[in-house]
Design a protein around this motif. Structure first.
Motif, PDB file in Angstrom:
ATOM      1  N   UNK A   1       0.825  -1.190   0.000  1.00 11.21           N
ATOM      2  CA  UNK A   1       0.000   0.000   0.000  1.00 11.21           C
ATOM      3  C   UNK A   1       0.866   1.249   0.000  1.00 11.21           C
ATOM      4  N   UNK A   2       1.956   1.246   0.721  1.00  8.77           N
ATOM      5  CA  UNK A   2       2.761   2.450   0.804  1.00  8.77           C
ATOM      6  C   UNK A   2       3.469   2.750  -0.498  1.00  8.77           C
ATOM      7  N   UNK A   3       3.732   1.742  -1.300  1.00  9.54           N
ATOM      8  CA  UNK A   3       4.298   2.006  -2.619  1.00  9.54           C
ATOM      9  C   UNK A   3       3.299   2.796  -3.459  1.00  9.54           C
ATOM     10  N   UNK A   4       2.027   2.458  -3.338  1.00  8.18           N
ATOM     11  CA  UNK A   4       0.992   3.124  -4.122  1.00  8.18           C
ATOM     12  C   UNK A   4       0.575   4.470  -3.536  1.00  8.18           C
ATOM     13  N   UNK A   5       0.580   4.578  -2.222  1.00 10.52           N
ATOM     14  CA  UNK A   5      -0.104   5.726  -1.618  1.00 10.52           C
ATOM     15  C   UNK A   5       0.675   6.405  -0.507  1.00 10.52           C
ATOM     16  N   UNK A   6       1.963   6.463  -0.592  1.00  6.24           N
ATOM     17  CA  UNK A   6       2.738   7.045   0.493  1.00  6.24           C
ATOM     18  C   UNK A   6       2.401   8.522   0.713  1.00  6.24           C
ATOM     19  N   UNK A   7       2.178   9.270  -0.357  1.00  6.21           N
ATOM     20  CA  UNK A   7       1.858  10.694  -0.192  1.00  6.21           C
ATOM     21  C   UNK A   7       0.458  10.884   0.385  1.00  6.21           C
ATOM     22  N   UNK A   8      -0.479  10.043  -0.035  1.00  5.86           N
ATOM     23  CA  UNK A   8      -1.834  10.099   0.527  1.00  5.86           C
ATOM     24  C   UNK A   8      -1.785   9.766   2.015  1.00  5.86           C
ATOM     25  N   UNK A   9      -1.033   8.755   2.372  1.00  8.07           N
ATOM     26  CA  UNK A   9      -0.881   8.385   3.777  1.00  8.07           C
ATOM     27  C   UNK A   9      -0.242   9.518   4.580  1.00  8.07           C
ATOM     28  N   UNK A  10       0.783  10.143   4.033  1.00  7.35           N
ATOM     29  CA  UNK A  10       1.442  11.259   4.723  1.00  7.35           C
ATOM     30  C   UNK A  10       0.474  12.395   5.011  1.00  7.35           C
ATOM     31  N   UNK A  11      -0.307  12.800   4.016  1.00  7.68           N
ATOM     32  CA  UNK A  11      -1.268  13.893   4.201  1.00  7.68           C
ATOM     33  C   UNK A  11      -2.343  13.483   5.197  1.00  7.68           C
ATOM     34  N   UNK A  12      -2.842  12.257   5.077  1.00 13.20           N
ATOM     35  CA  UNK A  12      -3.893  11.774   5.969  1.00 13.20           C
ATOM     36  C   UNK A  12      -3.432  11.802   7.430  1.00 13.20           C
ATOM     37  N   UNK A  13      -2.243  11.289   7.716  1.00 17.13           N
ATOM     38  CA  UNK A  13      -1.776  11.277   9.101  1.00 17.13           C
ATOM     39  C   UNK A  13      -1.365  12.673   9.581  1.00 17.13           C
ATOM     40  N   UNK A  14      -0.949  13.539   8.675  1.00 20.60           N
ATOM     41  CA  UNK A  14      -0.636  14.919   9.049  1.00 20.60           C
ATOM     42  C   UNK A  14      -1.898  15.637   9.521  1.00 20.60           C
ATOM     43  N   UNK A  15      -3.008  15.410   8.806  1.00 18.18           N
ATOM     44  CA  UNK A  15      -4.269  16.086   9.137  1.00 18.18           C
ATOM     45  C   UNK A  15      -4.987  15.401  10.300  1.00 18.18           C
ATOM     46  N   UNK A  16      -5.059  14.070  10.272  1.00 17.59           N
ATOM     47  CA  UNK A  16      -5.888  13.340  11.230  1.00 17.59           C
ATOM     48  C   UNK A  16      -5.134  12.719  12.396  1.00 17.59           C
ATOM     49  N   UNK A  17      -3.817  12.700  12.327  1.00 12.89           N
ATOM     50  CA  UNK A  17      -3.043  12.112  13.416  1.00 12.89           C
ATOM     51  C   UNK A  17      -2.760  10.634  13.195  1.00 12.89           C
ATOM     52  N   UNK A  18      -2.278   9.966  14.238  1.00 12.86           N
ATOM     53  CA  UNK A  18      -1.867   8.577  14.083  1.00 12.86           C
ATOM     54  C   UNK A  18      -3.040   7.621  13.863  1.00 12.86           C
ATOM     55  N   UNK A  19      -2.734   6.486  13.266  1.00 10.00           N
ATOM     56  CA  UNK A  19      -3.724   5.444  12.995  1.00 10.00           C
ATOM     57  C   UNK A  19      -3.711   4.440  14.139  1.00 10.00           C
ATOM     58  N   UNK A  20      -4.911   4.067  14.622  1.00 11.25           N
ATOM     59  CA  UNK A  20      -5.032   3.080  15.702  1.00 11.25           C
ATOM     60  C   UNK A  20      -5.241   1.664  15.158  1.00 11.25           C
ATOM     61  N   UNK A  21      -6.161   1.508  14.225  1.00 11.02           N
ATOM     62  CA  UNK A  21      -6.484   0.188  13.661  1.00 11.02           C
ATOM     63  C   UNK A  21      -6.670   0.289  12.157  1.00 11.02           C
ATOM     64  N   UNK A  22      -6.345  -0.797  11.454  1.00  9.81           N
ATOM     65  CA  UNK A  22      -6.491  -0.842   9.993  1.00  9.81           C
ATOM     66  C   UNK A  22      -7.113  -2.170   9.583  1.00  9.81           C
TER      67      UNK A  22
END
Length: 72
Positions: free
Chosen positions: A1-22
């Motif tokens: 997933x991070x190969x495909x969406x590392x920038x999306x993940x970066x923005x998401x965690x910057x705005x919403x904070x850390x992830x608890x469950x996936x």
């Protein structure tokens, strides 16, 4: 997933904070490659909010775009 969406993940965690469950599903559906080309994930953020993420390299047209929709 991070190969495909590392920038999306970066923005998401910057705005919403850390992830608890996936919960995620990944598959190779379009391209003849050795890794997944489609990912769909549901995330629970550290504060309890929910987030969904869909990423693919299997577009019918060669496009690149990020789309963020926030509901507060």
């Amino acid at each position: 997933m991070f190969t495909l969406a590392i920038h999306t993940h970066d923005v998401m965690t910057y705005i919403l904070g850390p992830v608890r469950n996936v919960f995620a599903r990944m598959a190779t559906l379009v391209n003849s490659i050795e890794t997944e080309d489609c990912v769909s994930a549901s995330l629970e953020m550290g504060d309890g909010s929910l987030c969904s993420l869909s990423v693919t390299t299997g577009s019918a047209q060669p496009i690149t775009r990020h789309r963020f929709a926030l509901a507060i």
